[in-house]
Design a protein around this motif. Structure first.
Motif, PDB file in Angstrom:
ATOM      1  N   ALA A   5      42.133 -28.385 -70.000  1.00 55.77           N
ATOM      2  CA  ALA A   5      42.916 -28.889 -68.879  1.00 55.77           C
ATOM      3  C   ALA A   5      43.375 -27.670 -68.080  1.00 55.77           C
ATOM      4  O   ALA A   5      44.436 -27.105 -68.335  1.00 55.77           O
ATOM      5  CB  ALA A   5      44.098 -29.707 -69.381  1.00 55.77           C
ATOM      6  N   LEU A   6      42.535 -27.234 -67.147  1.00 57.23           N
ATOM      7  CA  LEU A   6      42.811 -25.985 -66.427  1.00 57.23           C
ATOM      8  C   LEU A   6      44.056 -26.074 -65.560  1.00 57.23           C
ATOM      9  O   LEU A   6      44.722 -25.077 -65.330  1.00 57.23           O
ATOM     10  CB  LEU A   6      41.597 -25.568 -65.611  1.00 57.23           C
ATOM     11  N   ASN A   7      44.402 -27.280 -65.110  1.00 58.63           N
ATOM     12  CA  ASN A   7      45.645 -27.408 -64.358  1.00 58.63           C
ATOM     13  C   ASN A   7      46.842 -27.135 -65.268  1.00 58.63           C
ATOM     14  O   ASN A   7      47.849 -26.578 -64.839  1.00 58.63           O
ATOM     15  CB  ASN A   7      45.758 -28.764 -63.673  1.00 58.63           C
ATOM     16  N   THR A   8      46.728 -27.482 -66.545  1.00 53.78           N
ATOM     17  CA  THR A   8      47.787 -27.173 -67.507  1.00 53.78           C
ATOM     18  C   THR A   8      47.864 -25.677 -67.743  1.00 53.78           C
ATOM     19  O   THR A   8      48.960 -25.105 -67.793  1.00 53.78           O
ATOM     20  CB  THR A   8      47.549 -27.908 -68.836  1.00 53.78           C
ATOM     21  N   VAL A   9      46.712 -25.023 -67.862  1.00 52.35           N
ATOM     22  CA  VAL A   9      46.687 -23.575 -68.045  1.00 52.35           C
ATOM     23  C   VAL A   9      47.327 -22.893 -66.841  1.00 52.35           C
ATOM     24  O   VAL A   9      48.188 -22.017 -66.987  1.00 52.35           O
ATOM     25  CB  VAL A   9      45.248 -23.061 -68.266  1.00 52.35           C
ATOM     26  N   ALA A  10      46.939 -23.312 -65.636  1.00 53.52           N
ATOM     27  CA  ALA A  10      47.523 -22.726 -64.423  1.00 53.52           C
ATOM     28  C   ALA A  10      49.030 -22.999 -64.369  1.00 53.52           C
ATOM     29  O   ALA A  10      49.806 -22.136 -63.964  1.00 53.52           O
ATOM     30  CB  ALA A  10      46.829 -23.278 -63.181  1.00 53.52           C
ATOM     31  N   GLY A  11      49.444 -24.170 -64.820  1.00 58.22           N
ATOM     32  CA  GLY A  11      50.876 -24.489 -64.864  1.00 58.22           C
ATOM     33  C   GLY A  11      51.632 -23.598 -65.827  1.00 58.22           C
ATOM     34  O   GLY A  11      52.737 -23.137 -65.534  1.00 58.22           O
ATOM     35  N   TRP A  12      51.044 -23.354 -67.011  1.00 58.69           N
ATOM     36  CA  TRP A  12      51.682 -22.448 -67.973  1.00 58.69           C
ATOM     37  C   TRP A  12      51.797 -21.045 -67.405  1.00 58.69           C
ATOM     38  O   TRP A  12      52.815 -20.374 -67.570  1.00 58.69           O
ATOM     39  CB  TRP A  12      50.912 -22.414 -69.285  1.00 58.69           C
ATOM     40  N   GLY A  46      38.567  -6.688 -61.956  1.00 60.88           N
ATOM     41  CA  GLY A  46      37.297  -6.340 -61.323  1.00 60.88           C
ATOM     42  C   GLY A  46      36.884  -7.300 -60.230  1.00 60.88           C
ATOM     43  O   GLY A  46      35.967  -7.020 -59.470  1.00 60.88           O
ATOM     44  N   ASP A  47      37.551  -8.448 -60.142  1.00 60.86           N
ATOM     45  CA  ASP A  47      37.281  -9.414 -59.071  1.00 60.86           C
ATOM     46  C   ASP A  47      38.520  -9.432 -58.179  1.00 60.86           C
ATOM     47  O   ASP A  47      39.523 -10.057 -58.516  1.00 60.86           O
ATOM     48  CB  ASP A  47      37.014 -10.800 -59.655  1.00 60.86           C
ATOM     49  N   PRO A  48      38.470  -8.716 -57.043  1.00 58.35           N
ATOM     50  CA  PRO A  48      39.671  -8.600 -56.214  1.00 58.35           C
ATOM     51  C   PRO A  48      40.225  -9.947 -55.732  1.00 58.35           C
ATOM     52  O   PRO A  48      41.431 -10.093 -55.571  1.00 58.35           O
ATOM     53  CB  PRO A  48      39.240  -7.735 -55.035  1.00 58.35           C
ATOM     54  N   VAL A  49      39.360 -10.914 -55.526  1.00 58.69           N
ATOM     55  CA  VAL A  49      39.834 -12.222 -55.063  1.00 58.69           C
ATOM     56  C   VAL A  49      40.602 -12.929 -56.180  1.00 58.69           C
ATOM     57  O   VAL A  49      41.691 -13.465 -55.969  1.00 58.69           O
ATOM     58  CB  VAL A  49      38.665 -13.082 -54.539  1.00 58.69           C
ATOM     59  N   ALA A  50      40.045 -12.922 -57.385  1.00 63.53           N
ATOM     60  CA  ALA A  50      40.725 -13.556 -58.525  1.00 63.53           C
ATOM     61  C   ALA A  50      42.013 -12.812 -58.865  1.00 63.53           C
ATOM     62  O   ALA A  50      43.045 -13.442 -59.119  1.00 63.53           O
ATOM     63  CB  ALA A  50      39.797 -13.591 -59.737  1.00 63.53           C
ATOM     64  N   GLU A  51      41.959 -11.476 -58.861  1.00 58.46           N
ATOM     65  CA  GLU A  51      43.171 -10.692 -59.120  1.00 58.46           C
ATOM     66  C   GLU A  51      44.245 -11.014 -58.087  1.00 58.46           C
ATOM     67  O   GLU A  51      45.422 -11.153 -58.425  1.00 58.46           O
ATOM     68  CB  GLU A  51      42.869  -9.194 -59.091  1.00 58.46           C
ATOM     69  N   GLY A  52      43.830 -11.136 -56.829  1.00 61.22           N
ATOM     70  CA  GLY A  52      44.775 -11.473 -55.759  1.00 61.22           C
ATOM     71  C   GLY A  52      45.400 -12.837 -55.966  1.00 61.22           C
ATOM     72  O   GLY A  52      46.594 -13.035 -55.721  1.00 61.22           O
ATOM     73  N   ASP A  72      41.111 -22.727 -59.765  1.00 63.01           N
ATOM     74  CA  ASP A  72      39.751 -22.680 -59.246  1.00 63.01           C
ATOM     75  C   ASP A  72      38.975 -21.505 -59.837  1.00 63.01           C
ATOM     76  O   ASP A  72      37.830 -21.655 -60.259  1.00 63.01           O
ATOM     77  CB  ASP A  72      39.788 -22.587 -57.717  1.00 63.01           C
ATOM     78  N   HIS A  73      39.607 -20.342 -59.902  1.00 62.40           N
ATOM     79  CA  HIS A  73      38.944 -19.176 -60.504  1.00 62.40           C
ATOM     80  C   HIS A  73      38.695 -19.402 -61.997  1.00 62.40           C
ATOM     81  O   HIS A  73      37.636 -19.032 -62.513  1.00 62.40           O
ATOM     82  CB  HIS A  73      39.769 -17.907 -60.280  1.00 62.40           C
ATOM     83  N   LEU A  74      39.669 -20.004 -62.674  1.00 59.72           N
ATOM     84  CA  LEU A  74      39.485 -20.304 -64.095  1.00 59.72           C
ATOM     85  C   LEU A  74      38.304 -21.243 -64.306  1.00 59.72           C
ATOM     86  O   LEU A  74      37.491 -21.049 -65.217  1.00 59.72           O
ATOM     87  CB  LEU A  74      40.752 -20.929 -64.682  1.00 59.72           C
ATOM     88  N   GLU A  75      38.198 -22.253 -63.458  1.00 58.54           N
ATOM     89  CA  GLU A  75      37.112 -23.225 -63.593  1.00 58.54           C
ATOM     90  C   GLU A  75      35.750 -22.545 -63.452  1.00 58.54           C
ATOM     91  O   GLU A  75      34.828 -22.800 -64.237  1.00 58.54           O
ATOM     92  CB  GLU A  75      37.257 -24.333 -62.552  1.00 58.54           C
ATOM     93  N   GLU A  76      35.620 -21.662 -62.462  1.00 58.71           N
ATOM     94  CA  GLU A  76      34.353 -20.951 -62.285  1.00 58.71           C
ATOM     95  C   GLU A  76      34.018 -20.108 -63.507  1.00 58.71           C
ATOM     96  O   GLU A  76      32.875 -20.085 -63.967  1.00 58.71           O
ATOM     97  CB  GLU A  76      34.425 -20.063 -61.040  1.00 58.71           C
ATOM     98  N   LEU A  77      35.016 -19.413 -64.044  1.00 61.63           N
ATOM     99  CA  LEU A  77      34.777 -18.553 -65.207  1.00 61.63           C
ATOM    100  C   LEU A  77      34.446 -19.360 -66.456  1.00 61.63           C
ATOM    101  O   LEU A  77      33.582 -18.964 -67.243  1.00 61.63           O
ATOM    102  CB  LEU A  77      35.988 -17.659 -65.463  1.00 61.63           C
TER     103      LEU A  77
END
Length: 144
Positions: A5-12, A46-52, A72-77
């Motif tokens: 549940a990536l929305n849960t991960v992002a929420g945490w 190493g991914d400036p967009v994800a780091e940002g 969104d970045h988590l989902e791609e990875l």
């Protein structure tokens, strides 16, 4: 493997960033969420967009658009890196176990939640709106 549940991960991650910014870190889950944050930050490296995206989440953890960008970045990875997906799943599983062992419940982005006898009761110092954290609660006798 059960889908994350990536929305849960992002929420945490957002909750952790808010706690760090406020100087109050929930000790019941702090280590687990810190490990989750560190793993995500390392993988985003190493991914400036994800780091940002993660940096902007740290600046405004309550901003749901920033949470969504991290999600969104988590989902791609997770789709492209099975090893990272396994690591993330293990961290989430461990975090759930740590929270349960400490008597903590985290309700994120949800309405009232009831278990067992189907009753919701809030008392004490904190009653929250969108995100509610309940810590160290022992159910009344007969409601285990």
């Amino acid at each position: 493997m059960e889908p994350l549940a990536l929305n849960t991960v992002a929420g945490w991650l957002a909750d952790y960033a808010a706690q760090v910014a406020g100087g109050v870190v929930d000790s019941a889950v702090a280590d687990g969420v810190r490990r989750l944050w560190d793993a995500v930050a390392a993988r985003f490296g190493g991914d400036p967009v994800a780091e940002g995206a993660l940096d902007r989440l740290r600046e405004q953890p309550e901003n749901t658009r920033r949470q969504g960008a991290v999600e969104d970045h988590l989902e791609e990875l997770v789709r492209s890196d099975p090893e990272f997906a396994r690591t993330l799943a293990e961290l989430v599983r461990a975090l759930g176990e740590e929270s349960a062992a400490e008597g903590s419940t985290h309700v994120h982005g949800s309405g009232a939640v009831a278990a067992g006898q189907g009753r919701v009761s809030i008392s004490g110092t904190y009653a929250g709106g969108r995100d509610v954290h309940v810590h160290g609660v022992t159910p009344p006798a007969g409601n285990e």
